[in-house]
Write an enzyme that holds these catalytic residues in place. Structure first.
Site, mmCIF file in Angstrom:
data_model
loop_
_atom_site.group_PDB
_atom_site.id
_atom_site.type_symbol
_atom_site.label_atom_id
_atom_site.label_comp_id
_atom_site.label_asym_id
_atom_site.label_seq_id
_atom_site.Cartn_x
_atom_site.Cartn_y
_atom_site.Cartn_z
ATOM 1 C CE LYS A 25 -35.314 -30.428 51.440
ATOM 2 N NZ LYS A 25 -34.158 -30.260 51.193
HETATM 3 C C1 LIG Z 1 -38.212 -27.877 57.463
HETATM 4 C C2 LIG Z 1 -37.189 -27.560 56.376
HETATM 5 N N1 LIG Z 1 -36.635 -26.303 56.389
HETATM 6 C C3 LIG Z 1 -35.609 -25.981 55.452
HETATM 7 C C4 LIG Z 1 -34.868 -26.847 55.023
HETATM 8 C C5 LIG Z 1 -33.559 -26.388 54.191
HETATM 9 O O1 LIG Z 1 -33.734 -26.753 52.699
HETATM 10 P P1 LIG Z 1 -32.769 -26.949 51.990
HETATM 11 O O2 LIG Z 1 -32.193 -28.364 52.196
HETATM 12 O O3 LIG Z 1 -33.035 -26.757 50.322
HETATM 13 O O4 LIG Z 1 -31.438 -26.185 52.394
HETATM 14 C C6 LIG Z 1 -35.261 -28.276 55.085
HETATM 15 C C7 LIG Z 1 -34.479 -29.223 54.224
HETATM 16 O O5 LIG Z 1 -33.815 -30.269 54.747
HETATM 17 C C8 LIG Z 1 -36.455 -28.617 55.868
HETATM 18 O O6 LIG Z 1 -36.716 -29.760 55.863
#
Ligand SMILES: Cc1ncc(COP(=O)(O)O)c(C=O)c1O
Length: 329
Positions: free
Chosen positions: A54
């Site tokens: 992120k």
């Molecule tokens: C620990 C974790 N795994 C997976 C995701 C999924 O990513 P995305 O939001 O890009 O689908 C997130 C995002 O919120 C996350 O914080």
């Protein structure tokens, strides 16, 4: 990859320069233990400065600055209970913005709260009762964050100098992950047979899949979903176990994107077992959604030949889940 060494030895003026361009790890021990010939490649996004992919939302912030939506003296607001909050708090700290995070009350993860506080973010708990509205409108699993999103909207409309990042609808989320897609192409010399991404907002899946599908017509892109998403239940109950960060109910735009070749469902235990194996066999200390990604990657790699590549991400570091693994991020 030469550039990785160069990056490690660089002297930088801001930690934000160290976002992205993450190395890739071939999971040799894990693959060997499963009799796998193909390459299982893990993009180490956990090495980003605040500990997750992120951090790539730096693009979201800088595009908002470029377009005049975010200016000095503004406050960045977001509804998030996890990695997005931490990334924005870190970016805000470096760039001198105040950061206000709406967080679902009672689903605090102690470590995440402390990390946010350390970065100087203001954390505002939103009572869960307000999730009635989420029940009504929720098509996507990230419903616990909907009340917070309503607060962000109210704040944006009622106060000047507020910028709401809007990770669920801001196109710069996907754009940020497209950059990762180009890095993956470079690191694999354009040879990816299968790409796997667990779904929260869908940013990682969509961004990378868009780039890969454009360059590699036969690449298979798999979306990972939790098989035990409990739907709407009391998040404080003992039964409320989640793979943090990935939530049941894939959002419609992702289904309609035409990029999903398959959806694979992973149980809490499968995700957790693989996350533990990653620590113990490969030294990768990661969260459960990474475990889910790699669980699927291993199963896919079993179907492939020696020179084929399966790619997925180590989404975040495991230290934020040490005391409580059951809550959504
Ligand atoms: C620990 C974790 N795994 C997976 C995701 C999924 O990513 P995305 O939001 O890009 O689908 C997130 C995002 O919120 C996350 O914080």
């Amino acid at each position: 990859m030469g550039y990785v060494g160069e990056i490690m030895l660089r002297v930088v003026d801001s930690i934000l320069e160290l976002i992205g361009k993450t190395p890739m790890l071939r999971l040799n021990r894990l693959a060997k233990s499963e009799g796998i010939q193909a390459n299982v490649l893990l993009k180490l996004e956990n090495l980003n400065p605040s500990g997750s992919y992120k951090d790539r939302f730096i693009r979201m912030v800088e595009n908002a600055e470029k377009e005049g939506r975010l200016k000095p003296g503004y406050t960045i607001v977001e509804s998030s209970s996890g990695n997005t909050a931490i990334a924005l708090a870190m970016i805000g700290a470096v760039k001198g913005y105040k950061v206000k995070i709406f967080y679902p009350k009672d689903v605090w993860q102690m470590e995440k709260k402390k990390i946010l506080e350390r970065f100087g973010a203001e954390i505002i708990p939103v009572p869960l009762e307000e999730t009635e509205i989420a029940k009504k409108y929720g098509v996507h699993g990230a419903r616990v964050e909907i009340p917070g999103r309503i607060k962000c909207k109210e704040l944006e409309e009622s106060q000047p100098n507020v910028w709401w990042a809007r990770q669920f609808s801001n196109p710069d989320n996907v754009a940020a992950h497209r950059e990762m897609g180009y890095e993956i192409l470079e690191q694999t010399n354009g040879k990816v047979d299968v790409f796997i991404a667990s779904i929260g907002t869908g940013g990682n899946f969509l961004g990378v899949a868009q780039v890969l599908k454009d360059k590699i017509p036969n690449v298979k892109c798999i979306a990972v979903e939790p098989s035990q998403w409990p739907g709407w239940i009391d998040p404080l109950s003992k039964e409320a176990k989640f793979i943090p960060g990935i939530t049941g109910g894939i959002i419609e735009e992702i289904r309609k994107s035409g990029l999903v070749d398959e959806i694979v469902y992973v149980s809490n235990d499968e995700a957790k077992d693989m996350a533990y194996k990653l620590s113990r066999m490969e030294g990768v200390f990661c969260g459960m959604s990474t475990g889910a990604n790699v669980h699927v990657a291993i199963n896919e790699a079993k179907k492939l030949k020696a020179d084929q590549n399966v790619v997925t991400c180590a989404v975040d570091r495991g230290d934020r889940y040490l005391t409580d693994e059951r809550f959504i991020t």
